[in-house]
Design a protein around this motif. Structure first.
Motif, PDB file in Angstrom:
ATOM      1  N   HIS A 192       7.955  59.243  38.888  1.00  0.00           N
ATOM      2  CA  HIS A 192       9.061  59.910  38.173  1.00  0.00           C
ATOM      3  C   HIS A 192       8.883  61.423  38.121  1.00  0.00           C
ATOM      4  O   HIS A 192       9.857  62.164  38.061  1.00  0.00           O
ATOM      5  CB  HIS A 192       9.281  59.296  36.781  1.00  0.00           C
ATOM      6  N   ILE A 230      10.209  62.649  41.475  1.00  0.00           N
ATOM      7  CA  ILE A 230      11.672  62.595  41.468  1.00  0.00           C
ATOM      8  C   ILE A 230      12.235  63.755  40.643  1.00  0.00           C
ATOM      9  O   ILE A 230      13.177  64.436  41.053  1.00  0.00           O
ATOM     10  CB  ILE A 230      12.154  61.237  40.902  1.00  0.00           C
ATOM     11  N   LYS A 241      14.717  66.706  41.993  1.00  0.00           N
ATOM     12  CA  LYS A 241      16.093  66.796  41.492  1.00  0.00           C
ATOM     13  C   LYS A 241      16.359  67.988  40.579  1.00  0.00           C
ATOM     14  O   LYS A 241      17.508  68.409  40.420  1.00  0.00           O
ATOM     15  CB  LYS A 241      16.488  65.488  40.779  1.00  0.00           C
ATOM     16  N   ASP A 245      20.985  60.619  45.432  1.00  0.00           N
ATOM     17  CA  ASP A 245      21.285  59.528  44.505  1.00  0.00           C
ATOM     18  C   ASP A 245      19.954  58.875  44.118  1.00  0.00           C
ATOM     19  O   ASP A 245      18.904  59.157  44.711  1.00  0.00           O
ATOM     20  CB  ASP A 245      22.305  58.542  45.082  1.00  0.00           C
ATOM     21  N   GLU A 246      20.025  58.017  43.099  1.00  0.00           N
ATOM     22  CA  GLU A 246      18.804  57.490  42.503  1.00  0.00           C
ATOM     23  C   GLU A 246      17.909  56.807  43.536  1.00  0.00           C
ATOM     24  O   GLU A 246      16.705  57.021  43.578  1.00  0.00           O
ATOM     25  CB  GLU A 246      19.203  56.497  41.419  1.00  0.00           C
ATOM     26  N   GLN A 247      18.571  56.001  44.381  1.00  0.00           N
ATOM     27  CA  GLN A 247      17.816  55.247  45.377  1.00  0.00           C
ATOM     28  C   GLN A 247      17.114  56.160  46.370  1.00  0.00           C
ATOM     29  O   GLN A 247      15.949  55.966  46.696  1.00  0.00           O
ATOM     30  CB  GLN A 247      18.770  54.342  46.148  1.00  0.00           C
ATOM     31  N   HIS A 256      14.225  58.085  44.851  1.00  0.00           N
ATOM     32  CA  HIS A 256      13.091  57.183  44.718  1.00  0.00           C
ATOM     33  C   HIS A 256      12.426  56.962  46.073  1.00  0.00           C
ATOM     34  O   HIS A 256      11.194  56.986  46.198  1.00  0.00           O
ATOM     35  CB  HIS A 256      13.573  55.854  44.116  1.00  0.00           C
TER      36      HIS A 256
END
Lengths: 245, 431
Positions: free
Chosen positions: B255, B258, B262, B287-289, B292
């Motif tokens: 995290h 990420i 971002k 995007d989140e995917q 990740h």
């Protein structure tokens, strides 16, 4: 030995604790966010090694916004400003301009003008009446009767040091302070003035006291007339919106 | 003698280049017939494709290079300084005269995948086709659909200024023969989906390699993949993503990686300069995917040998005195934000204690940050970032060297002393 190790552990635990306590968040204010500006643009005008850093507190929001964009987009050239503002969107610059415009300005005392009465009179005339024969407008036409600026984009002329105004005239006479802008009103006007006229205007303006009444004035400065706004398209668009490229 | 040898080698290479040029066949693509009138379904498909293309264009950060500062988006005109000259990026809006209005899907595919222009001429690798070649045809077509949906901007950009002999196109054929291998990314069957997706984004569309791998004088990647390197034509060093002394994230929780991608800020590191631009222009939109996936891949990168941090000075009395002078400057100008223990402020000002960015063997990034400051990247989640003032106009080279040497050797940090000459180089050299 074991005890020594324990003491060491304890000490490092304390050290971690201490630095965690001290690492507090920065305040969520605009004042904190414009800290990078005030290294140079403090409450007073400042002379640096490479340039003159004027006070920006209390200048019109639209004027400050335009200058921020000019620096960011390379129309007004000064590297530290350009790099500092790189990538910042208009919206954020607008808010920074609003912050500085809202600050109450502290003015330096007037600088007495040392010149023969005839020159003082000539300067006063150029400022208040211009020279219609040479197509030179009066300063008061755009900068307001009180010379304290007009909304939304024209800065005040009083309370500025003489050498700062002279430096601006110099810039305008040599190719313009803002590159690639046509028409560039102040460049055109400055080029019509003789060197001596520019100097005595600067001295005359710096010698005027900023009236206390103006400082206490509530509400915005008077508005620039539509006719002048049209003539000086480098400052405002017809719609009254700030200039774009 | 040396000159003659170089001239001979060049002539030889030119010969090969010419040979290769004639050997490469010019692709011919049939003009497709005019499509039948679009139905509502077609329109919906088209819009989905364009939306996908808009997303991919952001992740590939096409705009970053194809937009001049303060210019119209995608209209080009951005100047890229490199060791062989200055490239001026082209207009990729669908204007038929000055942009790519007359291109079709195959033309974009040829550019991304083969590194060739519409007429089949090889492109300079300043356009990172060595990475874009890994992009799938499907993604290329989506990007094309998006670019064609942009408002056309009529803007003719000045030509690039490439120095002799690099302006001789045949040389690109040699370059390509040596350094370029076309091929779409092939998933590693032994790895899971997120990893493969991350690898596709990092190696291909995201073209992280373009900066994070060092380049030889001919502009080709050399050394370990993502092993760090000076960014061409700039005073920035893109740190190694494989060294734990630099910007490897092997020991970070996902995290945090990420968050850095971002927002450009995390409790462990902060982005600056070109990477801050990449965050605000591109990575914040992941995007989140995909975020990740990218983080998963970056975290998994193999560890390289740690680079030397440069020799930290033995703390003699003389060095101590020097550092104390740097400490005085720190107290006056830096401490207010970065703290008396270099602890920083988590939401705004990076900690300098235990910050790998300030102890890098090459001090250029820290020098540059002190000289010109700057704001953290503007992102949706951080629309009003905090910033650092420029000090180029306030501090002399020696003073910057002193304060940075102090920072590199305080609160547990150890790094080589910085010299005024190094600061001067950053002040004067390419930006």
């Amino acid at each position: 030995m074991k005890r020594l190790f324990l003491i060491f552990l304890l000490f490092s635990a304390l050290a971690v604790g201490a630095s965690e306590i001290l690492a507090a968040n920065a305040p969520d204010t605009m004042e904190e966010r414009v800290k990078p500006c005030i290294v140079c643009h403090g409450p007073e005008d400042k002379k640096g090694r490479d340039a003159y850093y004027p006070r920006i507190a209390g200048k019109p929001q639209g004027y400050l916004f335009n200058q921020l964009r000019n620096f960011r987009d390379g129309r007004r050239l000064y590297r530290p400003m350009a790099v500092l503002l790189e990538g910042l969107p208009d919206q954020y610059l607008w808010e920074m301009a609003m912050y500085f415009a809202s600050l109450k300005q502290a003015f330096p005392p007037p600088e007495p003008m040392k010149a023969p009465p005839a020159e003082i009179e000539l300067a006063r005339k150029l400022v208040t009446q211009g020279d219609p024969a040479r197509n030179i407008p009066a300063c008061v036409d755009c900068h307001g009767k009180a010379l304290m600026g007009t909304t939304p984009f024209i800065p005040g002329l009083l309370g500025l040091p003489r050498i700062y105004i002279m430096a601006q005239f110099g810039n305008w006479q040599h190719g313009g302070l803002i590159r690639g802008q046509t028409p560039d009103c102040m460049s055109e006007i400055a080029k019509k003035l003789t060197a001596n006229e520019a100097n005595i205007i600067a001295a005359w303006l710096a010698a005027q006291p900023v009236s206390e009444a103006l400082l206490k004035r509530e509400g915005p400065a008077p508005k620039l007339s539509d006719e002048l706004a049209r003539r000086c398209a480098s400052i405002v668009l017809h719609s009254g919106q700030p200039q774009s490229q | 003698m040396k000159h003659i040898a170089i001239a001979a080698a060049l002539a030889g290479l030119l010969g090969i280049g010419l040979f290769l040029a004639s050997a490469e066949t010019r692709p011919r693509i049939e003009e497709s017939e005019k499509p039948p009138t679009a139905t509502a379904d077609d329109m919906a498909v088209r819009q989905t494709l364009q939306a996908r293309g808009a997303y991919l264009s952001r992740i590939g950060n096409c705009m970053g290079c194809h937009t001049a500062q303060g210019g119209r988006p995608y209209a080009g005109g951005h100047r890229l300084d490199t060791s062989i000259g200055t490239f001026v990026t082209p207009n990729i809006t669908p204007d038929s005269e000055t942009g790519i209005g007359h291109w079709n899907e195959d033309d974009l595919w040829r550019a991304l995948h083969e590194g060739k222009g519409r007429q089949g001429a090889p492109l300079y690798p300043a356009f990172p086709y060595t990475e874009y070649t890994k992009v799938t045809r499907e993604d290329s077509d989506a990007i094309f659909a998006y670019l064609q949906s942009l408002p056309p901007v009529e803007q003719k950009n000045p030509p690039s200024e490439i120095r002799f002999p690099f302006n001789l196109r045949p040389l690109i054929y040699i370059w390509r023969a040596l350094y370029f291998e076309p091929g779409v990314y092939r998933p590693d069957a032994g790895k899971k989906d997120p990893w493969n997706r991350g690898a596709y984004l990092v190696q291909g569309l995201g073209h992280c390699n373009a900066c994070h791998t060092s380049r030889n004088p001919l502009g080709a990647s050399q050394g370990g993949l993502l092993g760090g390197g000076q960014i061409m034509g700039s005073n920035w060093y893109a740190p190694s993503l494989t060294s734990l002394q630099e910007a490897s994230t092997a020991d970070w929780p996902l995290h945090d990686i990420i968050q850095l991608l971002k927002t450009g800020l995390s409790s462990r590191a902060a982005t600056a300069g070109p990477m801050a631009d990449v965050v605000s222009q591109s990575l914040q939109h992941l995007d989140e995917q995909d975020a990740h996936a990218m983080a998963t891949y970056l975290k998994s990168l193999p560890q390289s040998d740690p680079r030397s941090r440069g020799v930290a000075p033995p703390l003699t009395e003389e060095v101590d005195k020097l550092l104390a002078r740097g400490g005085d400057i720190y107290k006056t100008l830096c401490e207010d934000c970065h703290g008396n223990l270099g602890q920083g402020r988590p939401n705004a000002y990076p900690a300098l204690a235990d910050n790998r960015g300030v102890t890098l063997a090459s001090p250029v990034n820290a020098i540059r940050s002190i000289l010109y400051g700057g704001y953290a990247p503007v992102t949706i989640n951080n629309p009003r970032p905090y910033g650092m003032p420029p000090f180029a106009q306030i501090l002399r080279d020696e003073e910057i060297a002193l304060v940075l040497s102090y920072i590199r050797n305080s609160w547990g940090n150890r790094g080589s002393l910085v010299t005024a000459i190094e600061v001067d180089r950053s002040r004067k050299g390419a930006q």
